[in-house]
Design a protein around this motif. Sequence first.
Motif, short mmCIF file in Angstrom:
data_model
loop_
_atom_site.label_atom_id
_atom_site.label_comp_id
_atom_site.label_asym_id
_atom_site.label_seq_id
_atom_site.Cartn_x
_atom_site.Cartn_y
_atom_site.Cartn_z
N ILE A 114 -14.92 10.06 -4.93
CA ILE A 114 -13.76 9.39 -5.49
C ILE A 114 -12.62 10.42 -5.48
O ILE A 114 -12.77 11.52 -6.02
N VAL A 115 -11.50 10.12 -4.85
CA VAL A 115 -11.16 8.85 -4.24
C VAL A 115 -11.34 8.95 -2.72
O VAL A 115 -11.24 10.03 -2.15
N THR A 116 -11.54 7.77 -2.07
CA THR A 116 -11.88 7.75 -0.66
C THR A 116 -10.82 8.43 0.21
O THR A 116 -11.16 9.16 1.15
N ASP A 117 -9.57 8.20 -0.07
CA ASP A 117 -8.51 8.69 0.79
C ASP A 117 -8.28 10.19 0.66
O ASP A 117 -7.71 10.81 1.57
N VAL A 118 -8.72 10.79 -0.43
CA VAL A 118 -8.49 12.22 -0.64
C VAL A 118 -9.82 12.99 -0.70
O VAL A 118 -10.13 13.80 0.16
N CYS A 119 -10.61 12.73 -1.72
CA CYS A 119 -11.83 13.50 -1.98
C CYS A 119 -12.86 13.34 -0.86
O CYS A 119 -13.65 14.25 -0.60
N LEU A 144 -7.93 3.31 -5.17
CA LEU A 144 -7.12 2.49 -6.05
C LEU A 144 -7.01 1.03 -5.66
O LEU A 144 -6.99 0.15 -6.51
N ASN A 145 -6.93 0.75 -4.37
CA ASN A 145 -6.81 -0.64 -3.96
C ASN A 145 -7.28 -0.83 -2.53
O ASN A 145 -7.58 0.14 -1.82
N LYS A 146 -7.36 -2.08 -2.09
CA LYS A 146 -7.90 -2.42 -0.78
C LYS A 146 -7.09 -1.81 0.35
O LYS A 146 -7.66 -1.33 1.35
N ASP A 147 -5.76 -1.83 0.23
CA ASP A 147 -4.92 -1.30 1.30
C ASP A 147 -5.18 0.19 1.52
O ASP A 147 -5.28 0.67 2.66
N ILE A 148 -5.28 0.94 0.42
CA ILE A 148 -5.54 2.37 0.52
C ILE A 148 -6.91 2.62 1.11
O ILE A 148 -7.10 3.49 1.96
N ARG A 149 -7.88 1.81 0.67
CA ARG A 149 -9.25 1.95 1.18
C ARG A 149 -9.30 1.75 2.69
O ARG A 149 -9.89 2.55 3.42
N GLU A 150 -8.66 0.69 3.16
CA GLU A 150 -8.67 0.39 4.59
C GLU A 150 -7.98 1.48 5.40
O GLU A 150 -8.44 1.86 6.48
N ALA A 151 -6.86 1.96 4.88
CA ALA A 151 -6.15 3.03 5.58
C ALA A 151 -6.99 4.30 5.64
O ALA A 151 -7.05 4.98 6.68
#
Length: 208
Positions: A114-119, A144-151
Amino acid sequence: MPNDAKSQAGANRLSKENAAVLLVDHQTGLLQMVAEYKNNVLALADVALKFKLPTILTTSAETGPNGPILPEIRAKLPNAPFIPRPGEVNAWDNKDFVKAVKDTGRKKLIIAGIVTDVCVGFPTISALAEGFDVYVVVDASGTLNKDIREAALNRVQTAGAVLISWVSVAAELQRDWRDHGEILAEIYNEHVPEYGNLVTSHTAASKG
């Protein structure tokens, strides 16, 4: 399928002998943003434990609002190397963490955090650049949200990471139900309610 493609596909399979697990920043403060992932995180920890995979735990600035690592993870993996990073955002920027990973001798890294986009994203890209094969466990990582996860997932996949679920990790490690399949069944029974119901129905029918 050409022989070289078959050989490559076989080399890409996870096994109990070639994989290590990295649990990055599953901290109590960060978990408040993605609480629905807790069961999957603990399931992955159980997979690491039951299949005896080398596992590295790490946190970032845990004395701040990120908080300490989930106590349930430490309880399940009390002997796993634990690297409390003083401040590095990218775990791969911490020399002790990288040393612990390399000391496993494994080239296939199963990573969640956590979080997918950073950690997850940052050390994944760094490890790929150093020649590791990286498998990102999407359902044991949250943001935090679906858009961030997909990116985030698109970024790591484009860099060369394999996207996978914890259920698939467990099954790929197991390979054959006849080889102590009760290990896999125990993990699924605890963490997948639907599978638990299947076991209950099968047991009842067998006794009937």
